[in-house]
Each structure stands twice: as C-alpha cells, then as structure tokens.
Design an enzyme around this catalytic site. Structure first.
Site, PDB file in Angstrom:
ATOM      1  N   GLU A 128       0.719  -1.314  -0.051  1.00  0.00           N
ATOM      2  CA  GLU A 128      -0.048  -0.022  -0.033  1.00  0.00           C
ATOM      3  C   GLU A 128       0.789   1.147  -0.056  1.00  0.00           C
ATOM      4  OE1 GLU A 128      -3.417  -2.349   2.893  1.00  0.00           O
ATOM      5  OE2 GLU A 128      -1.883  -0.688   3.809  1.00  0.00           O
ATOM      6  N   PRO A 129       1.569   1.452  -0.946  1.00  0.00           N
ATOM      7  CA  PRO A 129       2.387   2.696  -1.147  1.00  0.00           C
ATOM      8  C   PRO A 129       1.512   4.031  -1.414  1.00  0.00           C
ATOM      9  CG  PRO A 129       2.710   1.710  -3.043  1.00  0.00           C
ATOM     10  CD  PRO A 129       1.848   0.618  -2.270  1.00  0.00           C
ATOM     11  N   TYR A 189       6.456  17.398  11.876  1.00  0.00           N
ATOM     12  CA  TYR A 189       7.504  16.329  11.812  1.00  0.00           C
ATOM     13  C   TYR A 189       8.825  16.890  11.611  1.00  0.00           C
ATOM     14  CZ  TYR A 189       3.037  13.873  10.078  1.00  0.00           C
ATOM     15  OH  TYR A 189       1.853  13.446   9.786  1.00  0.00           O
ATOM     16  N   CYS A 233      -0.397  33.409  11.920  1.00  0.00           N
ATOM     17  CA  CYS A 233      -0.088  34.142  13.050  1.00  0.00           C
ATOM     18  C   CYS A 233       0.631  33.198  13.756  1.00  0.00           C
ATOM     19  CB  CYS A 233      -1.230  34.808  13.669  1.00  0.00           C
ATOM     20  SG  CYS A 233      -2.136  35.813  12.413  1.00  0.00           S
ATOM     21  N   GLU A 234       1.642  32.888  13.502  1.00  0.00           N
ATOM     22  CA  GLU A 234       2.495  31.722  14.559  1.00  0.00           C
ATOM     23  C   GLU A 234       3.782  31.566  13.990  1.00  0.00           C
ATOM     24  OE1 GLU A 234      -0.293  28.428  15.252  1.00  0.00           O
ATOM     25  OE2 GLU A 234       1.522  27.347  15.538  1.00  0.00           O
TER      26      GLU A 234
HETATM   27  N1  LLP Z   1      -0.787   1.439   4.903  1.00  0.00           N
HETATM   28  C1  LLP Z   1      -1.360   1.993   6.048  1.00  0.00           C
HETATM   29  C2  LLP Z   1      -2.020   1.001   6.784  1.00  0.00           C
HETATM   30  C3  LLP Z   1      -0.788   3.168   6.570  1.00  0.00           C
HETATM   31  O1  LLP Z   1      -1.285   3.666   7.697  1.00  0.00           O
HETATM   32  C4  LLP Z   1      -0.224   4.007   5.806  1.00  0.00           C
HETATM   33  C5  LLP Z   1       0.029   5.426   6.181  1.00  0.00           C
HETATM   34  C6  LLP Z   1       0.187   3.809   4.382  1.00  0.00           C
HETATM   35  C7  LLP Z   1      -0.330   2.281   4.002  1.00  0.00           C
HETATM   36  C8  LLP Z   1       0.876   4.565   3.265  1.00  0.00           C
HETATM   37  O2  LLP Z   1       2.165   4.916   3.771  1.00  0.00           O
HETATM   38  P1  LLP Z   1       3.016   5.895   2.717  1.00  0.00           P
HETATM   39  O3  LLP Z   1       3.442   4.629   1.934  1.00  0.00           O
HETATM   40  O4  LLP Z   1       2.487   6.921   2.345  1.00  0.00           O
HETATM   41  O5  LLP Z   1       4.136   6.155   3.901  1.00  0.00           O
HETATM   42  N2  LLP Z   1       1.385  12.002   7.479  1.00  0.00           N
HETATM   43  C9  LLP Z   1       2.582  11.389   7.533  1.00  0.00           C
HETATM   44  C10 LLP Z   1       2.377  10.021   7.090  1.00  0.00           C
HETATM   45  C11 LLP Z   1       1.550   9.196   7.798  1.00  0.00           C
HETATM   46  C12 LLP Z   1       1.124   7.938   7.206  1.00  0.00           C
HETATM   47  C13 LLP Z   1       0.101   7.049   7.962  1.00  0.00           C
HETATM   48  N3  LLP Z   1      -0.142   6.071   7.382  1.00  0.00           N
HETATM   49  C14 LLP Z   1       3.405  12.295   6.964  1.00  0.00           C
HETATM   50  O6  LLP Z   1       3.168  13.508   5.977  1.00  0.00           O
HETATM   51  O7  LLP Z   1       4.586  11.967   6.826  1.00  0.00           O
END
Ligand code: LLP
Length: 449
Positions: free
Chosen positions: A295-296, A343, A370-371
């Site tokens: 699941e990318p 982050y 504003c921060e």
């Molecule tokens: N599958 C599941 C169960 C997940 O929880 C996530 C991401 C993905 C796939 C996809 O992950 P990716 O391939 O995009 O890394 N907001 C954070 C990232 C949070 C990801 C949460 N879950 C950021 O901006 O870095």
C-alpha cells in the site's frame, strides 16, 4: 542553486530558455498567473510512471495487487489515474471510499482500513463490495460480520497485526511490546484469537494478515523483522487451526528523497528484497508462500507534486552568533504544508520564476500565518537577490500536504493543477472564502451594498 536534482524533482521538471521552472511542459509563471498562488502542481506523467513502476516491480516480487494509499492525496482524477495504471486503492474512511466510488473504481479493487470504522463506514464498504476490509479490533469482527450478514454477502477480510516494529528511514525499532493503537497484538495471542473468531463466522472470509510498520522507509531491514513475526503467526495459525494464510499485506511506507542526501532503495530492489525475505521465511517455517500486497502512498504521489508560492516579503534577521538569515515570506504556509511544523520535515526549495547567478544566502521560507512555527523550509540556500514577486517552488509536496491542509486563519486551501504535455487541468479547485462562509449559518449571503 538553479539545479534540479532528478531524484527529488518530478521527471518532466526542467528550466526553460528563460530560466523558469517548467513541469509537464507548463511554465510555473503561467500556472501562477492562470490559477493563482499558492498552487500545487502535479506532473501527471511522473505520477503515472511511478504507479506503473510500483505495480510492475511488486507484482514481479509476488504481489497480487498494489493498492495506492489514498490518504497521501486523493481526488477522483487521481483515483482514475492509479486505477488505469493497474493499482487498487486503500481507503481509510467513508470519505475516501466515496471519492474512489465516485471515480468509478470497482469495489473489488478497494481495501478499507481504520482502527475505528463507524457502522456507516462498514456498511458503505460492504455495500460497495470492497475486495478487502482490514480488521483492526475485536469490535470490527462483530460489526463487519453483522453488516455482511445483513447484506447477504461473505466479506473477504484481513487481520491487521501489531508486530512491534516501527520503521523510519534506515532505522527501525523492534520491541516485544506493541504500544500503539493499530492492529491486534502478536505477542499476547490476540491475533490468533481474532483468526479463530473470524473463521467461525459464515459472513466473513479470512484471507490473510496485514502489517504496516511506518513511513519514509529507505531499506528493507524493518520489513525483514516485521515479516519474520508475521510469518511466525501464519505458521501457528496453520499448525494450530489448520487455516492457511493466503495473503500477506505488508502495508506501505516506501520512502522518497526530499533532499539530495536522501537515498531510498530503488523501487525494483526494494520489491525484490522484500519478496525474497518473505519467501525465505515461509520456507523456514514450512508454510506455503502467500500472495503479497502493498500500500504505497507517498512513493506514488509525493515526488510528482510541487508547491508554487509567491514571495511577499524578504526580511534579513541578524543571528546570535553573527551572520544573517533571510526570512522569506510566502503566501501560504502551515495551512498547505503542516509537515515541517508537525514532523520537522525537510524540503528542497528553488527560485522558480527565473534563474539567478546571485550569491547564495541562508534563508528560512516561512508562511503568512500568525504563529512563529509557521515554517515551510527551515534552512534553504536561495539567491541573495530573491525579492517580492518572485515565485518559489518546493519539491516533493504531492503527498500529505494538500490532504492534510487546513483553513487556519481562514486561508482557503490551494488548487491542485495537473500538467501534461503543456496542458493544465484542475484536479481540485481553489477554495474561496465564500466556500468557508457556507459552513457558517450566521454568515448569510454576502450583501452587495
Ligand atoms: N498503509 C497503512 C495502513 C498506512 O497507515 C499508511 C500510512 C500507508 C499504507 C501509506 O504509507 P506511505 O506509503 O504513504 O508512507 N502524515 C504522515 C504520514 C502518515 C502515514 C500514515 N499511514 C506524513 O506526512 O509523513
């Protein structure tokens, strides 16, 4: 400073004869004039190319299906593109499900996640005949079984495991305890109990196990530890319950380059390494190799998108230890990119409306909120002649920027424009203050007095 590293920028990014940045054959100056700023610009060919590459590499490594993780960024257009490129879509809410369905994505290509799915979300997923629902709790088992029984169907499910591995770039932490909200614990036996319960329910069809270990991962070592733990569970399920795990979904998390110094593994290498790891571990445990799924999210859409801002003010600030930092204020900020504040994310930014041979100066690109934590790029070297009216472009903002955007300070969220072969297409229009007023019952219609 005028250089565009191909590891960071979309594949069609280049500087044209004027020295201005062009993506998908579109000059950012034209995009800014036609659509306003800030604006997200998406390279359609780049995004489709990544989707194709992920599908091909991971299918070669034993995947049944590669799902695009919608949370990274979703509109109906994106859903159509990734579907056309052969991906499924992982949705994590009723809203994401609705967008995928509106785009015409077939239910069997969808997978639904969520640690607290509402009954309405479960019913919508069952009604759409989604190919997989990922069980995240004992409550989920009862609720999904009930919804499927009422709909008169047998719902294929996976069970999400908490494997005690948290991975990030080259580092991962493997623990015996699993102190987080997702999935069912491997060490306490909850995962096996979940399989036992699911297999007794006629409206559920147990297909396999799921594990997601983190985000922005650069190598396969974290996956290796996680896969060992998941395969050990699969072996026990086989031994003790006589149930075969047909499918193993190892989640997403494949990392991308935000900076020159970032060096994620190449896509086919990562896919092959993970495939080999699972095959070896299954052989060791003496169980058949399951079909894999992934699941990318970030890795498909992240590098394909950039943000174009206009500079409003430039302020030199004396630093304590001597020297100067230029505070370059742009017309967006933490409302369109919260990742720096949230982050400590790092980004690459360039002067995009022209090339410059002026000396580099240490800059901080900040927003208009504003921060004081409203920082887009904490440290950047930009040409010292950067001035109001210039356009800056931040790379690799396609994932988790527009999708995590807010209306802080009543800033309308930016448009997302796709570029391909010199043509622009709006995939999400810019919000207006009037859009926001529609949510406020006290605002009434605007008077034209
Ligand atoms: N599958 C599941 C169960 C997940 O929880 C996530 C991401 C993905 C796939 C996809 O992950 P990716 O391939 O995009 O890394 N907001 C954070 C990232 C949070 C990801 C949460 N879950 C950021 O901006 O870095």
């Amino acid at each position: 400073m005028n250089h565009l590293s191909p590891a960071i920028w979309p594949s069609t990014a280049r500087r044209n004869a004027d020295g201005a940045l062009e993506i998908g054959g579109l000059d950012v100056r034209t995009v800014a004039t036609d659509f306003g700023t800030p604006v997200f610009l998406l390279d359609e060919d780049d995004l489709r190319g990544r989707a194709r590459r992920y599908r091909a590499s991971y299918v070669d490594a034993g995947a049944r299906l590669v799902y695009y993780a919608a949370k990274a960024f979703l509109t109906t257009t994106i859903a159509r593109w990734v579907t056309e490129e052969g991906l499924g879509i992982d949705v994590a809410s009723g809203g994401e499900l609705a967008v995928a369905l509106r785009a015409g994505v077939p239910g069997e290509r969808l997978l639904m996640h969520g640690n607290n799915k509402s009954m309405a979300e479960i019913e919508a997923a069952v009604e759409a005949r989604v190919g997989r629902i990922v069980i995240d709790s004992f409550e989920d088992i009862v609720r999904i079984a009930d919804a499927a029984a009422r709909a008169g169907i047998v719902q294929p499910v996976l069970i999400r495991l908490t494997v005690g591995v948290e991975a990030h770039t080259h580092e991962f932490i493997a623990t015996a305890h699993e102190d987080q909200k997702f999935g069912l614990s491997v060490s306490s036996g909850a995962a096996e109990e979940a399989v036992r319960r699911v297999s007794k329910l006629p409206s559920l069809d147990f297909r396999g196990l799921h594990s997601h270990i983190g985000s922005q991962i650069f190598d396969a070592s974290g996956f290796e530890v996680a896969a060992a733990r998941v395969v050990a569970v699969a072996q026990r399920i086989w031994d003790e319950q006589g149930i075969e795990v047909e499918e193993l979904n190892l989640g997403g998390g494949m990392g991308i380059a935000y900076l020159e110094s970032d060096d994620p593994l190449d896509v086919p290498d990562m896919a092959l390494q993970i495939g080999d790891i699972v095959a070896k571990q299954c052989a060791q445990e003496g169980i058949p190799m399951p079909a894999l799924a992934f699941e990318p999210g970030r890795a498909i859409v992240g590098p394909a998108g950039v943000t174009v801002y206009e500079v409003g003010t430039v302020k030199p600030v004396e630093l304590d230890g001597g020297g100067v930092r230029m505070y370059v204020s742009v017309d967006g900020g933490m409302s369109d990119n919260i990742r720096t504040a949230l982050y400590d994310a790092e980004y690459t930014v360039v002067l995009a409306s022209r090339a410059s041979s002026a000396d580099p100066v240490l800059c901080r690109v900040v927003g208009k909120h504003c921060e004081s934590g409203d920082i887009v790029v904490r440290d950047a070297w930009l040409p010292s002649d950067v001035a109001p009216g210039d356009l800056l472009t931040v790379a690799a903002t396609g994932a988790y920027c527009r999708s995590m955007a807010s209306n802080y300070n009543y800033l309308p969220r930016p448009a997302v424009v796709a570029a391909r072969g010199g043509a622009a297409a709006v995939v999400l229009r810019r919000e207006t203050v009037e859009d926001l007023m529609l949510l406020d019952p006290g605002a009434g219609p605007t008077s034209k007095a």
